[in-house]
Scaffold this active site. Structure first.
Site, PDB file in Angstrom:
ATOM      1  N   SER A 243       0.840  -1.179   0.000  1.00 19.32           N
ATOM      2  CA  SER A 243       0.000   0.000   0.000  1.00 19.32           C
ATOM      3  C   SER A 243       0.881   1.236   0.000  1.00 19.32           C
ATOM      4  O   SER A 243       2.043   1.200   0.374  1.00 19.32           O
ATOM      5  CB  SER A 243      -0.868   0.000   1.246  1.00 19.32           C
ATOM      6  N   LYS A 244       0.260   2.318  -0.382  1.00 21.85           N
ATOM      7  CA  LYS A 244       0.942   3.610  -0.418  1.00 21.85           C
ATOM      8  C   LYS A 244       1.631   3.899   0.916  1.00 21.85           C
ATOM      9  O   LYS A 244       2.672   4.510   0.967  1.00 21.85           O
ATOM     10  CB  LYS A 244      -0.073   4.721  -0.688  1.00 21.85           C
ATOM     11  N   ARG A 245       0.997   3.421   1.966  1.00 21.25           N
ATOM     12  CA  ARG A 245       1.471   3.766   3.296  1.00 21.25           C
ATOM     13  C   ARG A 245       2.967   3.505   3.455  1.00 21.25           C
ATOM     14  O   ARG A 245       3.678   4.271   4.079  1.00 21.25           O
ATOM     15  CB  ARG A 245       0.677   2.963   4.319  1.00 21.25           C
ATOM     16  N   ALA A 248       4.997   4.202  -0.849  1.00 18.48           N
ATOM     17  CA  ALA A 248       4.964   5.558  -1.374  1.00 18.48           C
ATOM     18  C   ALA A 248       5.614   6.535  -0.412  1.00 18.48           C
ATOM     19  O   ALA A 248       5.771   7.699  -0.712  1.00 18.48           O
ATOM     20  CB  ALA A 248       3.535   5.970  -1.684  1.00 18.48           C
TER      21      ALA A 248
END
Ligand code: GLU
Length: 469
Positions: A243-245, A248
């Site tokens: 996930s972006k968490r 990213a």
């Protein structure tokens, strides 16, 4: 052919941990083989590319110690090269101008989907007469350049995945440029990798479906193809696509939080590679010596944030106290009252609980600034404030009248412990510790006095006495 690899980020965002992992594997592969590690900035997307991001990418690589061996190559400075190739492909009828509008293409794709086909370009503009193309272009009709992808099977031996085959017949003719000076990724990457004499393309698995398109372009242009290695995807702790968490998260944020470059390198190398002799903590030197694509896994690599913290804490512990203090310079609260010696003491007091440099502020804040606390916290068990006040007064005298030079915790330890023995440990040490820390849990009073020094200790005891009224 000498080993030459490249990291080829698009400067459309800050360097992420996933991007840095790709850079690292390229760098290790090159260093291991005594080859070259190059950086290419893929900035052909004028709308999304920014100088700020390019600067960040270069700065972060430098910070990680993954410095390229040659001046970086920037695609927007090489438009002549792409134009030449495009003209050649057009002249040789391997590519053609396509005038189909977005709406038209979209409608055709939807229709194909509705019939259960996987959509691909119909080839409508493939055979337009040359005069018509010239005429429409002269009138400024918008057009893109499509490459005639041959309907055949392309295969290659991926250094990670083994033999890979793609039926290019399913792909259809792809757009390789929006104009003669507006190349798109698949064209530019092929021209550049050939021109830069890249021997191995090492990149993330998300690019594997681009590889057959690029193989077709190498073939059409008569260029020698490099070897390929596609690195496994990075998956979140739940084994789903990261996930972006985590992914990213820009690398610069990890730097800001006080992760050490060596810890991040160690963490990233384990995202898809494992040493033959199993271990978690690996020096950069050993990584270079031991790195091989044979030990890169095909399956997704799991991103484990606790492991990153653990590794970082491990690398922090390897620093000497002085080295650690030097790295803390950016993390000191502005109200720092101490000189360098007390900073050493403060650091010694909290270092074992630090996972990253930024933890220092939180862990050490009470040493720099006395927190607010209720007066009642000063009283040991059921003690009356008068008892607490009396004991604190004696402790204050012990501190202020101490003449030891330099002042240390040791110098007052004897009299304070004697006081505690006479009047009760809890009755003396508890209020003193609370007065010095402002907290119900903290290191002991002697350590605190030693760390914050004579003046600040006295000041804090006076604050406590004032609270007691
Ligand atoms: N510019 C591409 C990216 O940032 C690089 C792909 C490649 O390495 O070929 O994902």
């Amino acid at each position: 052919m000498p080993i030459r690899v490249r990291f080829a980020p698009s400067p459309t965002g800050f360097l992420t941990l996933g991007g840095a992992r790709t850079a690292l594997f390229n760098w290790l592969f090159a260093r291991n083989a005594g080859g070259g590690f190059l950086l290419r900035i893929e900035d052909t997307d004028a709308e999304r590319s920014r100088e700020e991001y390019e600067r960040d990418i270069r700065e972060m690589l430098e910070w990680l110690g993954l410095t390229p061996d040659e001046e970086p190559v920037r695609q927007t400075e090489r438009l002549d090269l792409y134009e030449q190739a495009l003209k050649r492909l057009l002249d040789e009828h391997k590519a053609y101008w396509c005038f189909c509008s977005e709406e038209e293409l979209e409608a055709a794709y939807q229709a194909q989907l509705a019939q259960g086909f996987s959509p691909k370009y119909s080839g409508k503009c493939r055979a337009l007469p040359e005069e018509e193309v010239a005429e429409r272009r002269k009138h400024g009709e918008s057009a893109v350049i499509r490459f005639k992808v041959p309907e055949k099977v392309y295969s290659f031996t991926d250094l990670v995945r083994g033999r890979v085959e793609f039926n290019a017949g399913l792909i259809g003719d792809i757009v390789i440029a929006k104009g003669l000076r507006e190349p798109l990724y698949n064209l530019a990457v092929v021209i550049d990798d050939a021109d830069m004499k890249i021997s191995h393309v090492v990149r993330g698995e998300e690019h594997i479906s681009n590889t057959p398109k690029q193989l077709a372009l190498y073939e059409a242009l008569g260029l020698e193809r490099p070897q390929f290695a596609h690195l496994p995807l990075i998956l979140g702790p739940d084994r789903k696509k990261l996930s972006k968490r985590y992914l990213a998260n820009a690398l610069k944020d990890y730097r800001r939080d006080g992760y050490l470059p060596d810890a991040l390198i160690n963490f990233m190398v384990l995202l898809g590679w494992h040493p033959a002799v199993d271990r978690e903590v690996i020096s950069r030197e050993d990584m270079v010596k031991e790195f091989t694509m044979k030990r890169v896994q095909k399956a997704g690599a799991i991103f484990n944030p606790e492991k990153l913290d653990w590794l970082n804490a491990t690398y922090l512990k390897q620093l000497s106290l002085e080295q650690l203090v030097a790295r803390l310079k950016d993390y000191l609260p502005p109200q720092l009252f101490s000189d360098d010696t007390s900073l050493l003491k403060v650091t010694a007091l909290v270092r074992d609980r630090m996972k990253k440099l930024a933890d220092f502020q939180k862990l050490a804040a009470f040493l720099f600034e006395l927190p607010e606390y209720p007066p009642s916290l000063l009283n040991w068990k059921q003690n009356q404030p008068t008892v607490t006040r009396e004991n604190l007064n004696v402790a204050l005298t012990i501190v202020t009248e101490c003449t030891a030079e330099p002042f240390t915790g040791r110098a007052v330890e004897g009299p304070i412990m004697a006081l505690a023995a006479a009047r009760g440990r809890g009755d003396v040490l508890w209020p003193l510790r609370v007065a010095l820390s402002g907290q119900d849990a903290s290191p002991g009073p002697i350590e605190l006095i030693d760390t914050i020094g004579k003046e600040e200790s006295a000041r804090r005891i006076r604050v406590a006495l004032a609270k007691l009224g």
